[in-house]
Design a protein around this motif. Structure first.
Motif, short mmCIF file in Angstrom:
data_model
loop_
_atom_site.label_atom_id
_atom_site.label_comp_id
_atom_site.label_asym_id
_atom_site.label_seq_id
_atom_site.Cartn_x
_atom_site.Cartn_y
_atom_site.Cartn_z
N LYS A 161 -13.22 1.93 -1.24
CA LYS A 161 -13.08 2.67 -2.46
C LYS A 161 -14.51 3.00 -3.16
N PHE A 162 -14.56 4.44 -3.40
CA PHE A 162 -15.80 4.77 -3.90
C PHE A 162 -16.93 4.57 -2.82
N ASP B 136 -5.66 7.95 3.44
CA ASP B 136 -5.65 7.30 2.18
C ASP B 136 -4.75 6.73 1.72
N LEU C 172 -3.56 1.55 -6.55
CA LEU C 172 -4.99 1.81 -6.01
C LEU C 172 -5.04 2.62 -5.19
N LYS C 173 -5.92 3.99 -5.19
CA LYS C 173 -6.14 4.80 -3.83
C LYS C 173 -7.29 4.23 -3.41
N VAL C 174 -7.06 4.04 -2.07
CA VAL C 174 -8.24 3.41 -1.19
C VAL C 174 -8.07 4.33 0.08
N ASN C 175 -9.36 4.18 0.84
CA ASN C 175 -9.22 4.80 2.39
C ASN C 175 -9.27 3.77 3.28
N GLU D 74 -1.98 4.57 -1.00
CA GLU D 74 -1.67 3.93 -2.54
C GLU D 74 -1.33 2.48 -2.20
#
Length: 179
Positions: free
Chosen positions: A164-165, A130, A140-143, A132
């Motif tokens: 994301k999500f 993950d 935005l936090k993403v993988n 930032e």
């Protein structure tokens, strides 16, 4: 079995089949591929990467060049990455890497949330973490789901899905070369 239960069973079975068919292969799937990807050998010394960023529609949003320098003391490594984007933005990431005896790897960096975890087998390395990302004056936090494919002993292709999500919102493709 009534019609409702039959429908429900069919729907659950179809959903499971779709999930299985959409999932990425496990890194062990590439066990017999070559050339053999040795993370420490490839990521040693100076490297250069050239790449593109695409949005969820596949449209090009940015181009980038990355200068890398990697050094090791035993199974502890440091990879310094200096990113330059086509719009002039620059970014630096410094990875602290630990190689484990079972071909697994862990890594940490300032913009990485927690620990990146990966594994190699055959000509492929896969890791997940993950991040930032700067976005619209905030973060935005993403993988990042990274797949690296060793093409020759001095060149690999890195494909990163940005998620994301649970939905892929972008993709980064890099060609990384030892220099």
């Amino acid at each position: 079995m009534n019609v409702f239960n039959a429908f429900k069973t069919a729907l659950v079975s179809l959903s499971a089949l779709l999930l299985i068919s959409c999932s990425a292969p496990n890194v062990e799937h590439y066990k017999n591929t070559s050339p053999n990807f040795d993370f420490k050998t490839f990521f040693s010394g100076n490297l250069k990467a050239y790449g593109v960023v695409q949005d969820f529609k596949g449209e090009l949003t940015r181009k980038l060049v990355v200068d890398m320098n990697a050094s090791w003391e035993g199974n502890q490594g440091v990879i310094e990455e200096d990113f330059v984007y086509d719009d002039g933005e620059t970014q630096k990431r410094i990875w602290k890497i630990t190689l484990n005896e079972d071909n697994s790897l862990t890594g940490v960096a300032d913009d990485v949330i927690g620990t990146a975890k990966g594994r190699s087998d055959g000509s492929v390395f896969h890791w997940n973490y993950d991040v930032e990302l700067p976005y619209d004056g905030s973060t935005l936090k993403v993988n990042f789901d990274d797949w690296m494919y060793l093409v020759t002993q001095s060149r690999l292709i890195n494909r990163t899905s940005i998620v994301k999500f649970g939905v892929e919102v972008g993709e980064v493709t890099l060609v990384i070369e030892k220099i």
